[in-house]
Scaffold this motif. Sequence first.
Motif, PDB file in Angstrom:
ATOM      1  N   LEU A   1       0.852  -1.195   0.000  1.00  0.00           N
ATOM      2  CA  LEU A   1       0.000   0.000   0.000  1.00  0.00           C
ATOM      3  C   LEU A   1       0.884   1.240   0.000  1.00  0.00           C
ATOM      4  CD1 LEU A   1      -2.585  -1.108   2.693  1.00  0.00           C
ATOM      5  CD2 LEU A   1      -3.071  -0.730   0.273  1.00  0.00           C
ATOM      6  N   MET A   2       0.261   2.388  -0.268  1.00  0.00           N
ATOM      7  CA  MET A   2       1.041   3.629  -0.312  1.00  0.00           C
ATOM      8  C   MET A   2       1.834   3.863   0.974  1.00  0.00           C
ATOM      9  SD  MET A   2      -1.634   6.215  -2.101  1.00  0.00           S
ATOM     10  CE  MET A   2      -0.663   7.678  -1.812  1.00  0.00           C
TER      11      MET A   2
ATOM     12  N   SER B   1      -4.896   3.412   6.146  1.00  0.00           N
ATOM     13  CA  SER B   1      -3.829   3.090   5.190  1.00  0.00           C
ATOM     14  C   SER B   1      -4.416   2.594   3.860  1.00  0.00           C
ATOM     15  CB  SER B   1      -2.934   2.029   5.829  1.00  0.00           C
ATOM     16  OG  SER B   1      -1.917   1.708   4.967  1.00  0.00           O
ATOM     17  N   VAL B   2      -5.388   1.679   3.943  1.00  0.00           N
ATOM     18  CA  VAL B   2      -6.033   1.191   2.710  1.00  0.00           C
ATOM     19  C   VAL B   2      -6.847   2.332   2.079  1.00  0.00           C
ATOM     20  CG1 VAL B   2      -7.618  -0.511   1.721  1.00  0.00           C
ATOM     21  CG2 VAL B   2      -6.206  -1.152   3.651  1.00  0.00           C
TER      22      VAL B   2
ATOM     23  N   GLU C   1      -6.353   5.506   2.134  1.00  0.00           N
ATOM     24  CA  GLU C   1      -5.486   6.483   1.457  1.00  0.00           C
ATOM     25  C   GLU C   1      -5.188   6.020   0.021  1.00  0.00           C
ATOM     26  OE1 GLU C   1      -1.416   6.007   2.735  1.00  0.00           O
ATOM     27  OE2 GLU C   1      -1.141   8.171   2.731  1.00  0.00           O
ATOM     28  N   THR C   2      -4.852   4.752  -0.125  1.00  0.00           N
ATOM     29  CA  THR C   2      -4.569   4.221  -1.469  1.00  0.00           C
ATOM     30  C   THR C   2      -5.843   4.230  -2.312  1.00  0.00           C
ATOM     31  OG1 THR C   2      -2.893   2.820  -0.479  1.00  0.00           O
ATOM     32  CG2 THR C   2      -3.566   2.261  -2.724  1.00  0.00           C
TER      33      THR C   2
END
Lengths: 399, 142
Positions: A331-332, B102-103, B105-106
Amino acid sequence: MRGLSLLQAPPFIIVSGFFISASLFWFFGSLLELCSYLKDLWSLPLYVHISTIGFALFVMFGALFQMLPVVAGAVIKEPKRKAIISWLLLLLGFSLFTTGFYLKNYSLIMVGSSLLLAGVLFTAFLFLYHLLKLKSFTPTSRGFKFALAFVLSGAVAGFLIALSYGNYTPYSPWLLHLHMVLMLFGWVFLLIASVSFQVVEMFFVARPYPRLYAMNFPYFFTPALLLALYDSIYTRVPLLALVLSHVLLTLHRLYTSRRGFADKSIYFWYLAFLNLLVSIPFFLFKESFLYQFLLSFGLFFTILITGMSLRIISFLVWFHLSNEGAKQVPLMSEVIGEKLIKACFFLSLLLTISLHTLSFHRMYLLPVVIHIILSGTLSLSIIKGSLLYFRLSPLYNAS
Amino acid sequence: MFSITEYLTDEHRECDELYAKVERLVSEERWQEAVKAFGEFRDETLRHFQKEEDVLFPEFEGRTGIVMGPTQVMRMEHAQARELISRMGEALEKKDKRAFLSVGETFMILIQQHNMKEEQILYPMCDQHLDAPEVVQKMEAL
């Protein structure tokens, strides 16, 4: 057909190549700043061009290779070959140009600026050629066309100044003013403003800019910019009024964004636009505050580019690996961690505070040291993220 | 009457608003409300994808004959977005704020660059080639 370009997003190596070069140039440039500071070899053109060409131009051209298909539907065939030509011309040009300034060697400056001019002409014409074939549906793609026209003319003005150093053409302070206005406002500001029309609304879930304002911004901006080429306080007012309007509209949109501070890049946007706000009165009275203007405007675009580079690289790593069907797709936040992003932001904040407080006393050592740490951290983040892609990509790991 | 671009762009913005609400609730660890808001966001987003995949893309492909073009790329990105939405759902079940954000954001960057391509390129092409009121009506009927 236009939409087929959706399939032709450029390979990751193009964007990462430009971004890594930019961050390393910024880092090595900051070391050069320290050397010249310690040896008392003060050179304003050197410092300015480290940030404007070495950092900003490389990132912006790299980003445009990526954005043209996405934002404007403009497909560049064989992008890798064209990007390499652009990158090599700019890389060689910038290296010789800065070395020439550092050593005060005119021949190196001349060869460097010729290569830089060739690089800018090649790349800007390449982008313009593809953009001008298409109708602009958005303020962003329209703004790109104008910004590219300004970077072309600004680069020619810069080359004429370089010629004047060798007495091939007469030196004129007006030419320097022309170069500065075209490059800083016509290129850097207009390109960032054009991107912001799209990015602020969509990525931060903010109110859209007024449609009439955004779509016609380049049409209001161009006459104001041309007027400002006649160098006086009064002729700068319309240009600065437009910059101010954009700053206020952007800050208001950021403040009322539905996502608050969830996306960490918003901190960079705030800090960058506050610096732009500060630069406005300095430019109005630039006869007395030229250094302060250059510092605050420089902070504006370098901080914004720092924040955006961190997001762009980490997203592209995820996106390309995901599209390539890699076994492991980070992920980013796993590409460039939150700690590094926070570190870059706090260093940007420290750099802003130190430059605004110490520059009036000509105390540059601390800001230079912070600049070294910031550009080093950014380089590390971008290189680390890019290497992760090459380690995981099936395209580069045949087994 | 809406053009296809206006109709579907409005839906993008609605989904963005819904996502922003979930994100805020998760950040504040208001889990119960977040689960409810996430359900609304997920359903709206998936319904939007369905309108495109079941109505818009086949109409466009049928009219232009372009089958392996932009619509195929959009389908692929829908699949990526669905996977991320499912991972967000799992993180929410576990009340794992860090994993969710986190997920998310992507997801957010993926969906915005996806929306940009649709709004700037695909939808104007659809408006150019298709009967907008008829297509909008079919999408509404889903």
